[in-house]
Scaffold this motif. Structure first.
Motif, short mmCIF file in Angstrom:
data_model
loop_
_atom_site.label_atom_id
_atom_site.label_comp_id
_atom_site.label_asym_id
_atom_site.label_seq_id
_atom_site.Cartn_x
_atom_site.Cartn_y
_atom_site.Cartn_z
N GLY A 38 0.85 -1.18 0.00
CA GLY A 38 0.00 0.00 0.00
C GLY A 38 0.88 1.23 0.00
N LYS A 39 0.47 2.26 0.72
CA LYS A 39 1.24 3.49 0.81
C LYS A 39 2.05 3.48 2.11
N ILE A 40 3.32 3.84 2.02
CA ILE A 40 4.22 3.78 3.18
C ILE A 40 5.07 5.04 3.25
N LEU A 41 5.29 5.52 4.48
CA LEU A 41 6.11 6.70 4.73
C LEU A 41 7.29 6.33 5.62
N PHE A 42 8.46 6.88 5.26
CA PHE A 42 9.68 6.69 6.04
C PHE A 42 10.20 8.04 6.52
N PRO A 43 9.87 8.47 7.74
CA PRO A 43 10.47 9.69 8.28
C PRO A 43 11.91 9.42 8.71
N GLY A 44 12.83 10.32 8.33
CA GLY A 44 14.23 10.13 8.70
C GLY A 44 14.83 8.92 8.02
N GLU A 45 14.61 8.77 6.72
CA GLU A 45 14.95 7.52 6.02
C GLU A 45 16.42 7.37 5.67
N GLY A 46 17.18 8.46 5.68
CA GLY A 46 18.60 8.30 5.38
C GLY A 46 18.83 7.86 3.95
N GLU A 47 19.70 6.86 3.76
CA GLU A 47 20.17 6.48 2.44
C GLU A 47 19.23 5.56 1.66
N GLY A 48 18.07 5.26 2.23
CA GLY A 48 17.02 4.63 1.44
C GLY A 48 16.95 3.12 1.45
N ARG A 49 17.70 2.47 2.31
CA ARG A 49 17.73 1.00 2.27
C ARG A 49 16.36 0.38 2.52
N ASP A 65 13.90 13.17 4.79
CA ASP A 65 15.11 13.33 5.60
C ASP A 65 15.61 14.75 5.39
N PHE A 66 16.40 15.26 6.32
CA PHE A 66 16.91 16.61 6.11
C PHE A 66 18.31 16.64 5.51
N SER A 67 18.81 15.50 5.08
CA SER A 67 20.13 15.42 4.46
C SER A 67 20.00 15.27 2.94
N SER A 68 20.52 16.24 2.21
CA SER A 68 20.50 16.15 0.75
C SER A 68 21.43 15.06 0.25
N GLN A 69 22.50 14.80 0.99
CA GLN A 69 23.40 13.71 0.63
C GLN A 69 22.68 12.36 0.74
N ALA A 70 21.86 12.23 1.76
CA ALA A 70 21.09 10.99 1.94
C ALA A 70 20.14 10.78 0.76
N LYS A 71 19.48 11.84 0.34
CA LYS A 71 18.55 11.73 -0.79
C LYS A 71 19.27 11.28 -2.05
N GLU A 72 20.43 11.87 -2.34
CA GLU A 72 21.18 11.50 -3.54
C GLU A 72 21.48 10.01 -3.55
N LYS A 73 21.91 9.49 -2.41
CA LYS A 73 22.27 8.07 -2.35
C LYS A 73 21.03 7.18 -2.42
N ALA A 74 19.95 7.63 -1.81
CA ALA A 74 18.71 6.86 -1.84
C ALA A 74 18.17 6.78 -3.27
N LEU A 75 18.18 7.90 -3.99
CA LEU A 75 17.68 7.89 -5.35
C LEU A 75 18.57 7.07 -6.27
N GLN A 76 19.86 7.08 -6.01
CA GLN A 76 20.76 6.25 -6.81
C GLN A 76 20.51 4.77 -6.53
N LEU A 77 20.27 4.43 -5.26
CA LEU A 77 19.96 3.04 -4.91
C LEU A 77 18.65 2.60 -5.57
#
Length: 202
Positions: A38-49, A65-77
């Motif tokens: 269904g629909k899921i939310l991850f607050p403070g998700e970090g690198e997206g694992r 998440d408030f880290s732009s570096q975390a978002k970049e790695k999560a989207l790459q993953l």
């Protein structure tokens, strides 16, 4: 003011390797595997694992998440796994939670100062649809002094009593303090004391 601000996390996540690994959290995976997507939310998700694992299994994923570096790695993953996740960079204190929307919210090792925690946990309850589930794993206060992960700040470590108060309006299916061995990365490895919680909005 906590030292664990966006600059701290941007620096930590700037390394090439995944700081907490690219595999999902053991407890989260075991619970999610029993649920229909269904629909899921991850607050403070970090690198997206965890977000990527959910998307791979058919979930519609929002991550914050408030880290732009975390978002970049999560989207790459996510790209590497040929799936899509929605990922917003914003301080959780400023994030506008959707109301009565999510089937699951997953809080995995998200540690906040007391005043922020109360507010975010209150929003979590409102953001779940009726029958929606919270999956939570965090470090317990006895984690203080251990090198297996978590903030070395007693206020930012949690107790079962605090979790019961924060989610008093939810039906608790499971809440336990557990001694475990975690092996997720150099930052999360060794004997640890955690709280595991499954709660339902009813």
């Amino acid at each position: 003011m906590s030292k664990y601000g966006s600059n701290f996390w941007d620096e930590r996540y700037s390394k090439t390797e995944f700081v907490y690994g690219s595999s999902p959290n053991f407890f989260f995976k075991n619970v999610l595997d029993k649920l229909a997507p269904g629909k899921i939310l991850f607050p403070g998700e970090g690198e997206g694992r965890n977000a990527v694992y959910a998307a791979l299994n058919g979930w519609q994923v929002d991550a914050v998440d408030f880290s732009s570096q975390a978002k970049e790695k999560a989207l790459q993953l996510a790209l590497d796994n040929d799936i899509h996740i929605n990922y917003e960079v914003i301080d959780l204190s400023d994030y506008k939670f959707k109301q009565n929307y999510y089937d699951v919210i997953a809080i995995i090792f998200l540690h906040l100062n007391t005043n922020v925690r109360h507010s975010i946990h209150s929003q979590v309850n409102k953001s779940l649809r009726y029958g929606g589930k919270l999956i939570l794993e965090v470090f317990e206060k006895e984690q203080l002094g251990k090198t297996s992960g978590g903030p070395q700040n007693l206020e930012m470590l949690y107790s079962i009593e605090e979790m019961k108060k924060d989610f008093v309006n939810m039906k608790i299916e499971l809440i336990e303090k557990k001694n475990v061995f975690i092996d997720e990365s150099d930052h999360h490895r060794g004997e640890a004391v955690v709280i595991r919680l499954i709660a339902v909005k009813s």
